[in-house]
Design a protein around this motif. Structure first.
Motif, short mmCIF file in Angstrom:
data_model
loop_
_atom_site.label_atom_id
_atom_site.label_comp_id
_atom_site.label_asym_id
_atom_site.label_seq_id
_atom_site.Cartn_x
_atom_site.Cartn_y
_atom_site.Cartn_z
N LEU A 52 0.84 -1.20 0.00
CA LEU A 52 0.00 0.00 0.00
C LEU A 52 0.88 1.26 0.00
O LEU A 52 0.64 2.22 -0.75
CB LEU A 52 -0.90 -0.03 1.24
N ALA A 53 1.95 1.21 0.81
CA ALA A 53 2.89 2.35 0.85
C ALA A 53 3.52 2.55 -0.52
O ALA A 53 3.71 3.68 -0.97
CB ALA A 53 3.96 2.08 1.90
N ARG A 54 3.83 1.44 -1.19
CA ARG A 54 4.43 1.54 -2.54
C ARG A 54 3.46 2.19 -3.52
O ARG A 54 3.85 2.98 -4.36
CB ARG A 54 4.79 0.14 -3.05
N VAL A 55 2.19 1.82 -3.43
CA VAL A 55 1.18 2.41 -4.33
C VAL A 55 1.10 3.91 -4.06
O VAL A 55 1.11 4.73 -4.99
CB VAL A 55 -0.21 1.77 -4.11
N LEU A 56 1.04 4.29 -2.79
CA LEU A 56 0.87 5.71 -2.44
C LEU A 56 2.10 6.53 -2.85
O LEU A 56 1.98 7.73 -3.08
CB LEU A 56 0.63 5.85 -0.93
N ASP A 57 3.26 5.86 -2.97
CA ASP A 57 4.47 6.58 -3.39
C ASP A 57 4.78 6.37 -4.87
O ASP A 57 5.88 6.70 -5.32
CB ASP A 57 5.66 6.14 -2.53
N ASP A 58 3.84 5.78 -5.63
CA ASP A 58 4.05 5.52 -7.07
C ASP A 58 5.29 4.67 -7.31
O ASP A 58 6.05 4.91 -8.25
CB ASP A 58 4.20 6.85 -7.85
N GLU A 59 5.52 3.69 -6.45
CA GLU A 59 6.74 2.90 -6.59
C GLU A 59 6.44 1.39 -6.72
O GLU A 59 7.29 0.57 -6.43
CB GLU A 59 7.65 3.11 -5.36
N HIS B 141 -7.24 5.46 1.08
CA HIS B 141 -5.92 6.08 1.18
C HIS B 141 -5.61 6.89 -0.08
O HIS B 141 -5.07 8.01 0.00
CB HIS B 141 -4.84 5.02 1.39
N LEU B 142 -5.92 6.33 -1.25
CA LEU B 142 -5.62 7.05 -2.49
C LEU B 142 -6.39 8.37 -2.54
O LEU B 142 -5.83 9.41 -2.89
CB LEU B 142 -5.97 6.19 -3.71
N ARG C 43 -7.10 9.63 -9.04
CA ARG C 43 -5.97 9.02 -8.34
C ARG C 43 -6.35 7.63 -7.84
O ARG C 43 -5.56 6.68 -7.90
CB ARG C 43 -5.56 9.92 -7.16
N ALA C 44 -7.60 7.50 -7.36
CA ALA C 44 -8.05 6.21 -6.83
C ALA C 44 -8.21 5.16 -7.93
O ALA C 44 -8.38 3.98 -7.64
CB ALA C 44 -9.35 6.39 -6.06
N LEU D 160 -0.20 4.00 -12.94
CA LEU D 160 0.80 3.38 -12.06
C LEU D 160 1.16 1.99 -12.54
O LEU D 160 2.32 1.63 -12.67
CB LEU D 160 0.21 3.36 -10.65
N ARG E 267 7.14 14.96 2.41
CA ARG E 267 6.73 13.96 1.42
C ARG E 267 5.77 14.57 0.38
O ARG E 267 5.90 14.32 -0.83
CB ARG E 267 6.06 12.77 2.14
N MET F 293 3.66 5.22 6.49
CA MET F 293 2.45 4.39 6.44
C MET F 293 1.73 4.40 7.79
O MET F 293 0.50 4.44 7.84
CB MET F 293 2.83 2.96 6.02
N ARG G 71 -0.02 7.73 8.00
CA ARG G 71 -1.19 7.76 7.11
C ARG G 71 -2.35 6.96 7.71
O ARG G 71 -3.50 7.40 7.69
CB ARG G 71 -0.83 7.16 5.75
N LYS H 143 -5.96 8.42 8.68
CA LYS H 143 -7.17 7.86 8.07
C LYS H 143 -8.16 7.43 9.17
O LYS H 143 -9.36 7.72 9.09
CB LYS H 143 -6.81 6.66 7.19
#
Lengths: 468, 178
Positions: free
Chosen positions: A10-17, A43-44, B28-29, B87, B135, B161, B164, B168
């Motif tokens: 999930l962290a990778r998705v949020l950082d585009d990685e 999150h997104l 984005r989602a 992505l 960030r 994370m 976040r 959330k």
């Protein structure tokens, strides 16, 4: 996979990685866990909203401005296509009805009085031969050294160094080298041709009579070339290119990795040595021959156009964009030789710097903007203004030179994302600043790949000209 | 299409202001790369403006926009992978087809979420807030942040994370976002 691993993905998705392999794992997990699907979506959504709040270039105003620009551009384009289609239809209809009987009678009358095609061809050939005769004659003028200005000049004739004196007749294979504070001129008898050899230059004469052939090994020549015979053009070779000249005024600069040609009168045929690619460079244009640079004749660089509007209230860029005097009726226009304006104290003032940027190397560039009040920077993916997008904004102004923020000042990054630019091409660029009261200034800097951030110099700028 | 006049564009600009935040978050989602979200959202508004006469004013404008955006994002899959603004292809396929992305976007007003999120972030410890700001505000990735905060990139990812997830959770306690 477990919940902990899901969090790392999930962290990778949020950082585009996210890598493709991680994507496969993630999708599998999402299929099996509806809660994870909801968590990912939330999150997104949430962190994009946060990014919109914090990144200046993503602010609601910046977004709405860019949107408006794109809508207007797209509408203009559609209207243009529509009008052109209508004109074409009208023209086809008119042509269908225009060839009436009177037109036919006139055409036949002309045809009766014209001589036969054989006579026309023969006469044309004789005329061509007469006109072409001077082209086969050799160009007059033997190269001589004009008075030397400054320090010492070396002239090598074979292995022998000879004295550089005014009036010295130069011979084929002579090599002339100027010092750091010396320049000289080569003149060609009664011809008006003059070649000025600038400091720190090395020039070899390949021929001494007939067509002029030179080799500029390094440095710069500033040349005025009288009209040459057709079949004896002047040729100047450099390590990267060859310039073929029939009569013009130009400057040629050669370094160990590139050659630049600037033409101020007439035209020059410019050919790269590496692949034989050629381009004709006309007055007011320049071309560069270098590795990894697309050969093209582009308007000469050196300045960018500044337009000023006064008496327009409001402190936001939109206040200018929405005004009736924008874009066609600025109060003042002038040229700047760097992408920055001086600091002035003013009210109800707007300024636009508009032109083209000429990247020296191919690579990823980053841009910065600073301004006294609200400022925005747009860049197009090509030379057409229609595709421009807003890449950076100085919301509420930024100190000149991007000085560090004062304590308590909310730091905004007036920085663009990395933009890939290709050397040898030009890109439309514009920056706008709108000030309601107090100080006004506008600066745009860039980071050339491998170099430090610097205000964009006029060397890489040319003023805006509507493309016909 | 009628010729563009300033009044027309003015009215449409108001709709842009009203819907831009939610639309961008929605795009984005769908798995669009952060740097391309605004570009696709602008394209969505351009298409919507061109087709504005086809829109039934009795219907939900936001939902109509999201339909256009969904089609534009789906079109990205037909592009060469290097030119696509998403992505990851399969992940975007999955998110575009998955209904709960739309539900998330429709469940709550963007302004309400932003307000709640700002309140929650204001309660974070100084260092966590600084990390988030670097960030997002400075757009620095884990490698760059690792040098600033003297942590490994993986430790930075984990810290971010955790922050976040905390924000959330806090937002969910303030708004009905189920």
């Amino acid at each position: 996979m477990n919940a902990e691993h899901f969090k790392s993905l999930l962290a990778r998705v949020l950082d585009d990685e996210l890598t493709p392999a991680q994507s496969v794992e993630l999708i599998e997990w999402l299929r099996q866990n509806p809660d994870a699907r909801v968590e990912l979506s939330k999150h997104l959504v949430l962190w994009d909203l946060y990014s919109q709040q914090t990144r200046a270039e993503r602010s609601a105003t910046a977004f709405a401005d860019a949107c408006r620009t794109r809508i207007v551009a797209e509408t203009d384009r559609l209207e243009f296509v529509h009008e052109t289609q209508q004109r074409l239809r009208r023209s086809v209809k008119e042509r269908g009805s225009s060839l009436d009987s009177r037109t036919w009678q006139f055409t036949e009358w002309i045809a009766r009085w014209l001589p036969s095609p054989r006579w026309i061809v023969a006469t044309a050939l004789v005329l061509l031969a007469i006109l072409a005769l001077p082209g086969f004659l050799r160009t007059e003028g033997v190269p001589e050294l004009a008075p030397v200005a400054g320090g010492r000049i070396e002239i090598l004739r074979g292995q022998e160094a000879i004295a550089a004196v005014a009036g010295l007749r130069l011979q084929a294979n002579d090599v002339i080298r100027t010092g750091s504070d010396t320049k000289t001129v080569i003149a060609y008898g009664r011809e008006a041709t003059r070649i000025e050899l600038e400091p720190n230059s090395v020039l070899k004469l390949l021929t001494s009579n007939g067509g002029k052939q030179l080799e500029l090994r390094e440095g710069m020549i500033d040349a005025i070339v009288a009209r040459q015979r057709w079949f004896h053009p002047m040729l100047v070779k450099t390590p990267q290119a060859e310039a073929r000249v029939l009569g013009t005024r130009f400057t040629l600069t050669a370094t160990n990795n590139r050659t630049r040609l600037d033409v101020s009168e007439g035209k020059v045929r410019f050919t790269t040595t590496s692949d034989g690619e050629a381009v004709t460079v006309t007055a007011g244009h320049s071309a560069i021959a270098a590795f990894n640079t697309k050969l093209a004749a582009l308007p000469q660089t050196g300045s960018i156009l500044r337009e000023i509007w006064t008496g327009i209230p409001g402190g936001e860029v939109n206040d200018l964009l929405d005004h009736a005097d924008y874009p066609n009726r600025p109060a003042h226009r002038n040229m700047l030789n760097t992408f920055e304006t001086p600091v002035i104290q003013t009210n109800n003032y707007a300024c636009r710097l508009i032109g083209y940027i000429h990247p020296p190397v191919t690579g990823d560039y980053t841009f910065w903007i600073a301004s006294g009040s609200y400022g925005t920077l747009w860049l197009s993916p090509d030379e057409h203004p229609v595709g421009k997008v807003r890449i950076a904004a100085a919301v509420g102004g930024l100190p000149r030179g991007w000085a560090p923020p004062k304590p308590g000042y909310r730091y905004q990054m007036p920085q663009s994302p990395e933009v890939r630019l290709v050397a040898g091409r030009r890109y439309f660029i514009q920056a706008i600043e709108k000030t309601a009261t107090n100080s006004s200034h506008l600066e745009v800097a860039w980071k050339i790949p491998g170099a430090e951030r610097e205000i964009i110099s006029g060397e890489f700028l040319s003023p805006f000209e509507p493309i016909k | 299409m009628t010729p563009l006049d300033p009044d027309n564009l003015g009215a449409f600009s108001e709709l842009v202001h009203e819907h831009q935040a939610g639309l961008r978050a929605f795009i984005r989602a769908l798995g669009v790369e952060t740097d391309w979200v605004d570009d696709l959202a602008q394209e969505t508004f351009v298409v919507a403006f061109e087709k504005r006469h086809q829109f039934d004013t009795a219907k939900n404008f936001g939902k109509w926009l999201r339909g256009i955006a969904r089609n534009l994002v789906a079109n990205e899959r037909r592009k060469d992978a290097r030119r696509a603004r998403i992505l990851d292809g399969p992940l975007t396929d999955y998110l575009v087809e998955n209904q709960n992305v739309a539900e998330m976007a429709e469940a709550v007003e963007s302004q309400e979420l932003i307000q709640a999120m700002n309140d929650c972030i204001a309660q974070l410890p100084e260092r966590s807030r600084a990390l988030l700001e670097r960030r997002y505000e400075a757009n620095e990735n884990a490698s760059a942040l690792s040098r600033i905060f003297s942590l490994s990139p993986e430790a930075i990812r984990q810290s971010l994370m955790r922050i976040r997830a905390g924000v959330k959770h806090c937002v969910e306690t303030k708004v009905a976002w189920r």
